[in-house]
Enzyme design. Structure first.
Site, PDB file in Angstrom:
ATOM      1  N   CYS A 139     -63.981  20.475  15.983  1.00 43.66           N
ATOM      2  CA  CYS A 139     -65.089  20.791  16.884  1.00 43.66           C
ATOM      3  C   CYS A 139     -66.263  19.816  16.765  1.00 43.66           C
ATOM      4  O   CYS A 139     -66.510  19.030  17.664  1.00 43.66           O
ATOM      5  CB  CYS A 139     -65.587  22.221  16.627  1.00 43.66           C
ATOM      6  SG  CYS A 139     -64.492  23.501  17.274  1.00 43.66           S
ATOM      7  N   ARG A 187     -57.067  18.960  10.305  1.00 42.84           N
ATOM      8  CA  ARG A 187     -57.276  18.200  11.539  1.00 42.84           C
ATOM      9  C   ARG A 187     -58.561  17.378  11.459  1.00 42.84           C
ATOM     10  O   ARG A 187     -59.624  17.892  11.151  1.00 42.84           O
ATOM     11  CB  ARG A 187     -57.357  19.144  12.748  1.00 42.84           C
ATOM     12  CG  ARG A 187     -56.042  19.799  13.125  1.00 42.84           C
ATOM     13  CD  ARG A 187     -56.239  20.802  14.248  1.00 42.84           C
ATOM     14  NE  ARG A 187     -57.092  21.910  13.841  1.00 42.84           N
ATOM     15  CZ  ARG A 187     -57.516  22.855  14.678  1.00 42.84           C
ATOM     16  NH1 ARG A 187     -57.192  22.808  15.956  1.00 42.84           N
ATOM     17  NH2 ARG A 187     -58.279  23.848  14.242  1.00 42.84           N
TER      18      ARG A 187
END
Length: 423
Positions: A259, A330
């Site tokens: 994000c 990630r």
């Protein structure tokens, strides 16, 4: 809109699974994912992301899992929660969204609604996704089928601010659909909802949430660099400044994950597309993207000051996930630090009990250590604040170092006197 929702959640990752589970506690839901291994794992009652416990999975008695698109043909509400990464040029990669939309075009029917949760730039839902559905289905948007956008606010690893406890932004392609989408989410979100005036407003709200946070961390990282040159401990400065009521309590660090380190690029991409050259946002990104290299350089300098031979020095990095107590690797920025250390011909071992070894090796080419040797390393980097490492304390962490070594506390887990170097 008086329609009984028959829901399919497309994508069962960190965002989709918690959503499917909450809806599955109240009504029939199909959790769909193209990854058969993932579907089989969930059918057995286990979530490798650790976002949903086995107990919670068991309570979603109305939830079934599938990787066969035929199983979602009878649904009338499709919620898309696929990832939206960036490519090697930091441009939005909307291929997962395009593929999900193309798949839905094969099953969507008159009167159906598609709700997107994936982070995108303002306008992407109606400019990119909807045309794919129209072309593949032959249906007309806002005449035959409708759309909504409700951006995800999942914080991986956070067991306090979970899905139902975070207020949800909703929106729809018509006022009637907006109310339907808002009522749908209100049925599971105990914290309440906020219905935006349009899909674009909801998209924009999502993308600035993490951009603002990224910039706040960037300025703290820049402070840390300045204070390091001045010989001042940045943590002590932040603690002192934090005594003022409106000082924001951000800390320096590596900004990775799906994000904060990604979303700003979606906004800047769209800004450039419409002729505006963003400055502050990209400056913050440059600072945060460079922190992996910066921390490695600081360690090399500290090793040199201790008269430890840099060439072929052994370094232990504790932690590889992008944040503490979370298996998500990630876009982890630990890899940037490792690569920079290796460029100095240092030998780097990585230990992380939270990360999945197969995933780390497949994505990053790094083989995680399963056991640690005492007295083996010239430097130890506490890179992630896992609770495991906190419980170890300085004495155990230092036990992995040689008699003469450097302990670098990147996450400010230890006190100033317990480490040799802090970010």
């Amino acid at each position: 809109m008086n329609v009984k929702p028959n829901i399919a959640v497309i994508g069962l990752g960190y965002v989709g699974l918690p959503l499917a589970v909450e809806f599955g506690k109240k009504q029939n839901v199909i959790g769909f994912d193209i990854n058969r291994k993932r579907v089989d794992e969930l059918k057995k009652g286990h979530d490798f992301t650790l976002e949903v416990s086995e107990t919670d999975l068991a309570t979603a008695t109305n939830l079934v899992y599938s990787y066969d698109v035929k199983d979602i043909e009878d649904c009338n509400v499709y919620i898309v929660t696929v990832p939206t990464p960036i490519d090697e040029n930091n441009a939005p990669d909307l291929n997962p969204l395009r593929k999900a939309s193309a798949m839905l075009a094969t099953v969507i029917k008159t009167g159906d609604i598609v709700i997107y949760e994936s982070t995108v730039y303002p306008g992407a839902t109606e400019e990119v996704c909807i045309p794919v559905i129209e072309k593949g289905s032959g249906l007309k948007f806002n005449q035959d089928f409708y759309a909504g956008y409700s951006p995800e606010r999942i914080n991986p690893g956070d067991k306090i601010n979970t899905l139902t406890k975070i207020r949800k932004i909703t929106s729809g392609s018509t006022p009637e659909i907006a109310k339907f989408v808002d009522d749908l989410y209100a049925s599971i979100i105990t914290a309440g909802t906020h219905c935006a005036s349009s899909i674009k407003v909801a998209e924009a709200a999502k993308v600035i949430e993490n951009t603002q946070r990224d910039l706040n961390i960037a300025i703290i990282n820049e402070f840390a660099k300045i204070f390091n040159i001045l010989g001042i401990d940045s943590q002590e400065v932040l603690e002192a400044a934090g005594t003022k009521w409106n000082f924001l309590p951000f800390k320096p660090g590596l900004v990775g994950g799906h994000c904060i380190s990604v979303d700003p690029y979606y906004l800047t991409y769209k800004a450039k597309e419409v002729g505006y050259q963003p400055e502050v946002i990209l400056a913050g990104r440059r600072i945060n993207d460079g922190m992996g290299q910066y921390t490695a350089t600081q360690l090399v300098k500290a090793v040199s000051r201790k008269k430890i031979h840099i060439d072929e020095a052994r370094v232990l990095v504790l932690g590889f996930t992008f944040k503490g107590d979370c298996p998500d690797v990630r876009n982890t920025k630990i890899i940037d630090m490792i690569k920079e250390l290796e460029s100095f011909n240092m030998h780097v071992d990585v230990y992380d009990p939270w990360a999945e070894p197969e995933e780390v090796e497949a994505e990053y080419g790094i083989k995680l250590e399963s056991d640690l040797l005492e007295g083996a390393y010239d430097a130890v980097v506490l890179a992630v604040d896992h609770s495991d490492f906190k419980e170890w304390g300085a004495e155990k962490i230092r036990s992995f170092g040689k008699e003469k070594h450097v302990l670098y506390d990147v996450k400010h887990v230890l006190s100033k006197n317990e480490s040799d170097l802090r970010l």
